[in-house]
Design a protein around this motif. Structure first.
Motif, PDB file in Angstrom:
ATOM      1  N   GLU A  41    -109.160  99.897  -9.740  1.00 57.08           N
ATOM      2  CA  GLU A  41    -108.771 100.275  -8.381  1.00 57.08           C
ATOM      3  C   GLU A  41    -108.542 101.786  -8.286  1.00 57.08           C
ATOM      4  OE1 GLU A  41    -108.505  98.478  -5.388  1.00 57.08           O
ATOM      5  OE2 GLU A  41    -109.625  97.040  -6.582  1.00 57.08           O
ATOM      6  N   ARG A  42    -107.993 102.392  -9.336  1.00 58.41           N
ATOM      7  CA  ARG A  42    -107.796 103.849  -9.351  1.00 58.41           C
ATOM      8  C   ARG A  42    -109.134 104.566  -9.290  1.00 58.41           C
ATOM      9  NH1 ARG A  42    -104.124 105.027 -14.416  1.00 58.41           N
ATOM     10  NH2 ARG A  42    -103.558 102.854 -14.581  1.00 58.41           N
ATOM     11  N   LEU A  43    -110.099 104.072 -10.055  1.00 59.91           N
ATOM     12  CA  LEU A  43    -111.430 104.677 -10.054  1.00 59.91           C
ATOM     13  C   LEU A  43    -112.084 104.549  -8.684  1.00 59.91           C
ATOM     14  CD1 LEU A  43    -112.691 103.446 -13.524  1.00 59.91           C
ATOM     15  CD2 LEU A  43    -111.979 105.767 -12.931  1.00 59.91           C
ATOM     16  N   ARG A  44    -111.972 103.382  -8.103  1.00 57.67           N
ATOM     17  CA  ARG A  44    -112.543 103.155  -6.766  1.00 57.67           C
ATOM     18  C   ARG A  44    -111.851 104.041  -5.734  1.00 57.67           C
ATOM     19  NH1 ARG A  44    -112.668  97.977  -3.059  1.00 57.67           N
ATOM     20  NH2 ARG A  44    -114.448  98.542  -1.805  1.00 57.67           N
ATOM     21  N   LEU A  45    -110.533 104.159  -5.835  1.00 62.42           N
ATOM     22  CA  LEU A  45    -109.781 105.019  -4.930  1.00 62.42           C
ATOM     23  C   LEU A  45    -110.261 106.467  -5.054  1.00 62.42           C
ATOM     24  CD1 LEU A  45    -107.494 105.765  -2.999  1.00 62.42           C
ATOM     25  CD2 LEU A  45    -105.945 105.763  -4.983  1.00 62.42           C
ATOM     26  N   GLY A  46    -110.505 106.924  -6.271  1.00 58.35           N
ATOM     27  CA  GLY A  46    -110.988 108.286  -6.475  1.00 58.35           C
ATOM     28  C   GLY A  46    -112.302 108.540  -5.770  1.00 58.35           C
ATOM     29  N   VAL A  47    -113.212 107.597  -5.853  1.00 60.76           N
ATOM     30  CA  VAL A  47    -114.514 107.717  -5.190  1.00 60.76           C
ATOM     31  C   VAL A  47    -114.332 107.696  -3.671  1.00 60.76           C
ATOM     32  CG1 VAL A  47    -116.729 106.563  -4.801  1.00 60.76           C
ATOM     33  CG2 VAL A  47    -115.803 106.740  -7.113  1.00 60.76           C
ATOM     34  N   LEU A  48    -113.520 106.776  -3.173  1.00 63.99           N
ATOM     35  CA  LEU A  48    -113.276 106.689  -1.730  1.00 63.99           C
ATOM     36  C   LEU A  48    -112.621 107.963  -1.198  1.00 63.99           C
ATOM     37  CD1 LEU A  48    -111.942 103.019  -1.425  1.00 63.99           C
ATOM     38  CD2 LEU A  48    -114.157 103.889  -0.630  1.00 63.99           C
ATOM     39  N   PHE A  49    -111.667 108.497  -1.946  1.00 67.32           N
ATOM     40  CA  PHE A  49    -110.965 109.701  -1.518  1.00 67.32           C
ATOM     41  C   PHE A  49    -111.926 110.885  -1.472  1.00 67.32           C
ATOM     42  CE2 PHE A  49    -108.222 113.388  -1.820  1.00 67.32           C
ATOM     43  CZ  PHE A  49    -107.196 113.068  -0.945  1.00 67.32           C
ATOM     44  N   LEU A  50    -112.743 111.043  -2.501  1.00 62.47           N
ATOM     45  CA  LEU A  50    -113.721 112.129  -2.532  1.00 62.47           C
ATOM     46  C   LEU A  50    -114.678 112.024  -1.345  1.00 62.47           C
ATOM     47  CD1 LEU A  50    -115.042 114.563  -3.948  1.00 62.47           C
ATOM     48  CD2 LEU A  50    -116.346 112.924  -5.312  1.00 62.47           C
ATOM     49  N   ASN A  51    -115.185 110.840  -1.075  1.00 62.53           N
ATOM     50  CA  ASN A  51    -116.091 110.643   0.058  1.00 62.53           C
ATOM     51  C   ASN A  51    -115.409 110.965   1.388  1.00 62.53           C
ATOM     52  OD1 ASN A  51    -118.230 109.882  -1.568  1.00 62.53           O
ATOM     53  ND2 ASN A  51    -117.785 107.703  -1.389  1.00 62.53           N
ATOM     54  N   GLU A  52    -114.174 110.568   1.519  1.00 64.32           N
ATOM     55  CA  GLU A  52    -113.413 110.828   2.747  1.00 64.32           C
ATOM     56  C   GLU A  52    -113.217 112.332   2.947  1.00 64.32           C
ATOM     57  OE1 GLU A  52    -111.369 109.164   6.138  1.00 64.32           O
ATOM     58  OE2 GLU A  52    -112.727 108.284   4.684  1.00 64.32           O
ATOM     59  N   VAL A  53    -112.875 113.034   1.879  1.00 65.21           N
ATOM     60  CA  VAL A  53    -112.695 114.481   1.970  1.00 65.21           C
ATOM     61  C   VAL A  53    -114.012 115.153   2.363  1.00 65.21           C
ATOM     62  CG1 VAL A  53    -112.238 116.570   0.616  1.00 65.21           C
ATOM     63  CG2 VAL A  53    -110.709 114.609   0.425  1.00 65.21           C
ATOM     64  N   MET A  54    -115.104 114.745   1.720  1.00 59.98           N
ATOM     65  CA  MET A  54    -116.401 115.363   2.007  1.00 59.98           C
ATOM     66  C   MET A  54    -116.863 115.105   3.436  1.00 59.98           C
ATOM     67  SD  MET A  54    -118.628 115.113  -1.530  1.00 59.98           S
ATOM     68  CE  MET A  54    -118.959 113.396  -1.363  1.00 59.98           C
ATOM     69  N   THR A  55    -116.547 113.950   3.996  1.00 59.54           N
ATOM     70  CA  THR A  55    -117.044 113.624   5.329  1.00 59.54           C
ATOM     71  C   THR A  55    -116.096 114.020   6.462  1.00 59.54           C
ATOM     72  OG1 THR A  55    -116.186 111.365   5.171  1.00 59.54           O
ATOM     73  CG2 THR A  55    -118.481 111.711   4.539  1.00 59.54           C
ATOM     74  N   ARG A  56    -114.796 114.061   6.205  1.00 58.97           N
ATOM     75  CA  ARG A  56    -113.856 114.293   7.309  1.00 58.97           C
ATOM     76  C   ARG A  56    -112.942 115.493   7.148  1.00 58.97           C
ATOM     77  NH1 ARG A  56    -110.575 109.220   8.730  1.00 58.97           N
ATOM     78  NH2 ARG A  56    -110.067 110.502  10.511  1.00 58.97           N
ATOM     79  N   TYR A  57    -112.683 115.918   5.904  1.00 58.96           N
ATOM     80  CA  TYR A  57    -111.634 116.929   5.705  1.00 58.96           C
ATOM     81  C   TYR A  57    -112.094 118.167   4.951  1.00 58.96           C
ATOM     82  CZ  TYR A  57    -108.711 112.989   7.003  1.00 58.96           C
ATOM     83  OH  TYR A  57    -108.160 111.932   7.673  1.00 58.96           O
ATOM     84  N   GLU A  58    -113.397 118.324   4.723  1.00 59.12           N
ATOM     85  CA  GLU A  58    -113.861 119.398   3.842  1.00 59.12           C
ATOM     86  C   GLU A  58    -113.385 120.796   4.226  1.00 59.12           C
ATOM     87  OE1 GLU A  58    -116.687 120.192   0.473  1.00 59.12           O
ATOM     88  OE2 GLU A  58    -117.550 118.915   1.971  1.00 59.12           O
ATOM     89  N   PRO A  59    -113.377 121.225   5.471  1.00 61.60           N
ATOM     90  CA  PRO A  59    -112.879 122.588   5.687  1.00 61.60           C
ATOM     91  C   PRO A  59    -111.383 122.717   5.395  1.00 61.60           C
ATOM     92  CG  PRO A  59    -113.785 121.660   7.732  1.00 61.60           C
ATOM     93  CD  PRO A  59    -113.873 120.608   6.672  1.00 61.60           C
ATOM     94  N   SER A  60    -110.652 121.635   5.555  1.00 60.49           N
ATOM     95  CA  SER A  60    -109.198 121.665   5.335  1.00 60.49           C
ATOM     96  C   SER A  60    -108.814 121.431   3.887  1.00 60.49           C
ATOM     97  CB  SER A  60    -108.509 120.598   6.181  1.00 60.49           C
ATOM     98  OG  SER A  60    -108.780 120.799   7.543  1.00 60.49           O
ATOM     99  N   ILE A  61    -109.637 120.684   3.167  1.00 59.20           N
ATOM    100  CA  ILE A  61    -109.371 120.381   1.760  1.00 59.20           C
ATOM    101  C   ILE A  61    -110.587 120.811   0.949  1.00 59.20           C
ATOM    102  CG2 ILE A  61    -108.887 118.590   0.053  1.00 59.20           C
ATOM    103  CD1 ILE A  61    -107.669 116.922   2.299  1.00 59.20           C
ATOM    104  N   GLU A  62    -110.346 121.696   0.009  1.00 56.25           N
ATOM    105  CA  GLU A  62    -111.421 122.192  -0.854  1.00 56.25           C
ATOM    106  C   GLU A  62    -111.527 121.305  -2.096  1.00 56.25           C
ATOM    107  OE1 GLU A  62    -112.578 126.326  -3.201  1.00 56.25           O
ATOM    108  OE2 GLU A  62    -110.761 126.228  -1.985  1.00 56.25           O
ATOM    109  N   ILE A  63    -112.733 121.007  -2.491  1.00 55.18           N
ATOM    110  CA  ILE A  63    -112.971 120.225  -3.704  1.00 55.18           C
ATOM    111  C   ILE A  63    -113.206 121.211  -4.834  1.00 55.18           C
ATOM    112  CG2 ILE A  63    -114.463 118.516  -4.812  1.00 55.18           C
ATOM    113  CD1 ILE A  63    -115.170 117.606  -1.876  1.00 55.18           C
ATOM    114  N   LEU A  64    -112.337 121.198  -5.821  1.00 57.51           N
ATOM    115  CA  LEU A  64    -112.425 122.117  -6.950  1.00 57.51           C
ATOM    116  C   LEU A  64    -113.094 121.423  -8.135  1.00 57.51           C
ATOM    117  CD1 LEU A  64    -108.825 123.637  -6.686  1.00 57.51           C
ATOM    118  CD2 LEU A  64    -110.944 124.523  -5.681  1.00 57.51           C
ATOM    119  N   GLU A  65    -112.949 122.003  -9.306  1.00 49.04           N
ATOM    120  CA  GLU A  65    -113.496 121.418 -10.535  1.00 49.04           C
ATOM    121  C   GLU A  65    -112.679 120.186 -10.934  1.00 49.04           C
ATOM    122  OE1 GLU A  65    -110.035 123.799 -11.642  1.00 49.04           O
ATOM    123  OE2 GLU A  65    -111.725 124.305 -10.379  1.00 49.04           O
ATOM    124  N   LYS A  66    -113.099 119.559 -11.994  1.00 47.64           N
ATOM    125  CA  LYS A  66    -112.343 118.406 -12.516  1.00 47.64           C
ATOM    126  C   LYS A  66    -111.356 118.883 -13.572  1.00 47.64           C
ATOM    127  CE  LYS A  66    -115.264 114.567 -11.427  1.00 47.64           C
ATOM    128  NZ  LYS A  66    -115.625 113.232 -11.843  1.00 47.64           N
TER     129      LYS A  66
END
Length: 82
Positions: A41-66
């Motif tokens: 569930e944690r792994l799935r949540l990580g994927v869902l969260f990343l997709n949500e950020v990329m589609t809805r929040y990208e200017p407000s939330i920056e995706i950095l390195e791992k």
């Protein structure tokens, strides 16, 4: 709790973060809550969260390195309203 419910909870928590603050998805949960979530569930949540950020929040939330533990790092660029 299923991944979509966890995603909703995580998204609600990002409104409490400050501008320029870096975070991991697990930082959005209390330590004992995160440890109780099954790994799949944690792994799935990580994927869902990343997709949500990329589609809805990208200017407000920056995706950095791992992180060294292979967790995605995010950074708040401006206040996020959910």
């Amino acid at each position: 709790m299923v991944a979509h419910e966890l995603l909703k909870k995580a998204l609600e928590e990002i409104s409490h973060l400050h501008e320029d603050e870096e975070f991991l998805v697990k930082d959005l949960f209390k330590g004992y809550e995160w440890k109780r979530i099954p790994l799949n569930e944690r792994l799935r949540l990580g994927v869902l969260f990343l997709n949500e950020v990329m589609t809805r929040y990208e200017p407000s939330i920056e995706i950095l390195e791992k992180s060294p533990s292979n967790q995605q790092i995010y950074k708040i660029k401006q206040s996020v309203k959910i």
